[in-house]
Write a protein that holds these residues in place. Structure first.
Motif, short mmCIF file in Angstrom:
data_model
loop_
_atom_site.label_atom_id
_atom_site.label_comp_id
_atom_site.label_asym_id
_atom_site.label_seq_id
_atom_site.Cartn_x
_atom_site.Cartn_y
_atom_site.Cartn_z
N SER A 245 1.18 -1.27 -0.03
CA SER A 245 -0.29 -0.45 0.06
C SER A 245 1.31 1.05 0.18
N GLU A 246 0.99 1.97 -0.39
CA GLU A 246 1.54 2.91 -0.85
C GLU A 246 0.84 4.11 -0.89
N THR A 247 0.76 5.78 -0.05
CA THR A 247 0.87 6.73 -0.32
C THR A 247 1.27 7.77 -1.26
N TYR A 248 0.35 8.77 -1.72
CA TYR A 248 0.89 9.92 -2.55
C TYR A 248 -0.07 11.29 -1.84
N ARG A 249 0.29 12.23 -2.46
CA ARG A 249 0.14 13.36 -1.55
C ARG A 249 -0.09 14.43 -3.72
N ARG A 250 -1.53 14.79 -3.62
CA ARG A 250 -2.05 15.81 -4.77
C ARG A 250 -1.39 16.89 -4.96
N VAL A 251 -0.75 18.16 -6.36
CA VAL A 251 -0.62 19.08 -5.24
C VAL A 251 -0.89 20.03 -7.13
N GLU A 252 -0.82 21.10 -6.64
CA GLU A 252 -1.14 21.87 -7.84
C GLU A 252 0.22 21.78 -8.73
N VAL A 253 -0.21 21.75 -9.54
CA VAL A 253 0.74 21.52 -10.74
C VAL A 253 2.49 22.42 -10.55
N ALA A 254 1.36 24.09 -10.29
CA ALA A 254 2.72 24.59 -10.18
C ALA A 254 3.56 24.21 -8.61
N GLU A 255 3.08 23.32 -7.93
CA GLU A 255 3.74 23.70 -6.69
C GLU A 255 5.18 21.91 -7.38
N ALA A 256 4.16 21.17 -7.80
CA ALA A 256 5.09 20.11 -8.38
C ALA A 256 5.96 20.49 -9.51
N LEU A 257 5.91 21.48 -9.78
CA LEU A 257 7.05 22.20 -10.63
C LEU A 257 8.44 22.83 -9.74
N LYS A 258 8.30 23.25 -9.05
CA LYS A 258 8.96 23.68 -7.93
C LYS A 258 9.82 22.95 -7.90
N ARG A 259 9.65 21.25 -7.69
CA ARG A 259 10.55 19.84 -7.26
C ARG A 259 11.39 19.41 -7.88
N LEU A 260 11.37 20.54 -9.01
CA LEU A 260 12.37 19.28 -10.41
C LEU A 260 13.48 19.88 -10.07
N GLY A 261 14.32 20.70 -9.33
CA GLY A 261 15.48 21.34 -8.99
C GLY A 261 16.09 20.48 -7.68
#
Length: 261
Positions: A245-261
């Motif tokens: 069983s795995e867990t994740y969090r839904r986020v706004e696309v803009a937030e996801a893009l801030k986690r690319l670096g």
């Protein structure tokens, strides 16, 4: 393209915010043109997003059922390895090799450029500190215009505070992570004979010399200790029945893009 016959949507139990949910709740408005992208930043880290990835593959096939048989195509899934190869994830059906993008840079502008180049519409990123980045002109706008869903995952498979939970209900849901975690030398030595086909007469990637070479090339950039650590992490996640069983969090696309670096 074994996933097309190995897995079904009903092999996954989804809950969001503690309530039972459907694949449509997980990926609202999924169409036959959707493409799933998985950003990976540590050795074999993509395994922590196994059920999210596999649910996306089921959505790909369910949107156009002939893809499972008469058309026989690989799912439109793409892995983005940041900085170097973090181990081949090809056993999940990231194939041909162009579906695993090895970025020899940690520059988030390069990562976003690669995501935009592949037309990704659903994106999963590792749980890393967000940072403000000045991207190249119109790259952010293009991503925000196109990407419909974004998620944060943890390489362990369990994200603290994750409100999305996906549970495998059939042991076949653990086939792909198990294969990915096997030593590459073992996979290559036991692979199918060149030219082998499945029961429908379709060539399989495990009998392709290019597939073996790809596994070996990616394996040179991780260590045996990396593989053992990832294996221990997955084994620790499995229930007595061998399910995860795995867990994740839904986020706004803009937030996801801030986690690319």
């Amino acid at each position: 393209m074994h996933v097309a016959t190995l897995l079904r949507t009903d092999m996954f139990q989804i809950s969001i915010g503690g309530k039972s949910a459907s694949p449509d709740d997980l990926f609202p408005g999924w169409t036959e043109l959707d493409r799933f992208g998985l950003v990976i930043d540590e050795p074999l880290g993509g395994i922590g997003a196994t059920h999210l990835l596999q649910s996306a593959m089921m959505a790909f096939y369910d949107a156009k059922p002939e893809r499972r048989a008469s058309r026989a195509v690989y799912p439109e899934i793409y892995a983005f390895h940041i900085g170097k190869s973090h181990g081949a994830h090809a056993p999940y059906d990231f194939w041909p090799a162009r579906r695993e993008v090895i970025l020899r840079s940690t520059d988030p502008r390069e990562v976003l450029g690669a995501i935009n180049d592949r037309g990704i519409t659903r994106l999963a990123v590792p749980d890393r500190p967000p940072r403000e980045v000045v991207h190249r002109p119109k790259e952010i706008e293009a991503a925000l215009d196109r990407i419909a869903s974004a998620f944060v995952y943890d390489a362990s498979g369990r994200l603290a505070g994750g409100e999305v939970e996906i549970t495998g209900t059939d042991k076949r849901t653990e086939f792909n992570p198990t294969q990915t975690l096997r030593p590459v030398a073992e996979l290559v030595s036991q692979r199918r004979a060149p030219g082998a086909v499945n029961s429908a007469g379709i060539p399989i990637k495990e009998a392709d010399d290019d597939y073996a070479r790809w596994l070996e090339a990616c394996d040179t950039e991780i260590t045996a200790q990396d593989r053992e650590r990832a294996l221990g992490r997955r084994s620790g996640l499995r229930s007595a029945e061998g399910l995860c069983s795995e867990t994740y969090r839904r986020v706004e696309v803009a937030e996801a893009l801030k986690r690319l670096g």
